[in-house]
Design an enzyme around this catalytic site. Structure first.
Site, PDB file in Angstrom:
ATOM      1  N   GLY A   1     -44.785 -45.236  17.677  1.00  0.00           N
ATOM      2  CA  GLY A   1     -44.828 -46.610  18.134  1.00  0.00           C
ATOM      3  C   GLY A   1     -44.283 -47.528  17.058  1.00  0.00           C
ATOM      4  CB  CYS A   2     -42.678 -50.848  17.203  1.00  0.00           C
ATOM      5  SG  CYS A   2     -43.709 -51.624  18.474  1.00  0.00           S
TER       6      CYS A   2
END
Length: 317
Positions: A117-118
């Site tokens: 995920g970012c």
């Protein structure tokens, strides 16, 4: 080109899928294959594409990603999943190649790769080296504060900011969310950060499209050996030595800054780490800067694809 590996992006019309496609189009070391737009919801047609590809990148919501995985029967097909569905699952290699000295090899050997995920990319990049070095106690309660461009929330959040007809349209320049402290990225942060205590994560969104800052504030007295800022910096530098996409800013560079622009690395697959703070005050402010659609999504997916297929890791990046 005829013998180049075939790559299929399931969900290529979405924000991440489009950016991955842009990075792959024109490459001669792989073949990009696409499904007829009219058959995107046809399970049989999708299954045919998924199983005919050497590698597939899933840019889908969690449930749809799980369905896509269930359609793959070809044991040789590499799956790179960009959703949160498998980021803490057994049997899936976590796609942050810089996690430790063994992770790149695990990605190369796996047929199932979960793209990070970012927000977790920034959080884990700051945390894991310090836990591994014995500086940050694994049981220490830590907090991550972050701000992202609104593309980080996918189509729904993009519409919230850009579509005036959307029911939840907002003109706010900035807002915080995840108020119940139950953001879906937290388990990923904890597991791959090497933490024994669930971290607190406080995300926010600004009125700009992309770019991200993730912060981890620390009291130096709570760390093993009461390290200095230089000690923390040295641990990060040692961990990321030789990495092409992760840079640790020098202490002098960090000291000279008075502000930090979250859009500073947009359009790249780079991740830059900073050690701010005060030795005299006994406090550190560790910061990760990245493009939420770059190293936080499409760039990482392409990097993982390259590793998995034995191609130049930097190709398309």
């Amino acid at each position: 080109m005829a013998n180049a590996p075939k790559v299929f992006i399931d969900g290529e019309a979405g924000t991440t899928g489009l950016q991955i496609r842009e990075r792959l189009v024109g490459r001669t070391d792989l073949q990009l294959i696409s499904i007829d737009p009219d058959k995107r919801k046809d399970a049989d047609a999708r299954a045919e594409m998924l199983n005919s590809a050497d590698a597939v990148i899933l840019c889908l919501p969690d449930d749809a990603a799980k369905e896509a995985v269930s359609l793959v029967s070809n044991p040789n097909t590499v799956i790179i999943d960009a959703s949160t569905a498998y980021r803490t699952a057994e049997g899936w290699a976590y796609g942050f190649a810089e996690l430790d000295s063994e992770q790149r090899g695990k990605i190369a050997a796996s047929k199932r790769i979960s793209n990070p995920g970012c927000y977790p990319t920034g959080a884990i990049a700051l945390t894991r080296p310090l836990v591994s070095a014995g500086i940050l106690p694994a049981e220490l309660p830590v907090s991550y504060n972050a701000v992202s461009g609104y593309t980080g929330g996918g189509k729904a959040m993009i519409a919230q900011f850009e579509d005036e007809s959307a029911a939840d349209h907002t003109r706010a320049p900035y807002f915080i969310y995840g108020l119940s402290l139950s953001h879906k990225h937290v388990p990923e942060m904890q597991k791959h950060g090497g933490l024994l205590t669930r971290p607190i994560f406080t995300p926010a969104v600004g009125r700009y499209a992309q770019g991200m800052i993730v912060e981890m504030p620390l009291h130096l007295s709570t760390l093993n050996g009461a390290p200095s800022l230089a000690d923390i910096h040295a641990a990060l530098v040692k961990h990321y030595k030789g990495e092409a996409f992760v840079e640790v800013a020098s202490l002098d560079e960090a000291k000279a800054l008075t502000t930090l622009d979250p859009e500073g690395l947009n359009g790249t697959n780079r991740l830059k780490l900073f050690v701010f703070g005060s030795d005299a005050g006994g406090q550190a402010r560790l910061v990760a800067l990245l493009d939420n659609l770059g190293k936080g999504a499409s760039g990482a997916a392409v990097q993982n694809l390259n590793i998995a297929l034995g191609l130049d890791e930097a190709a398309g990046l």
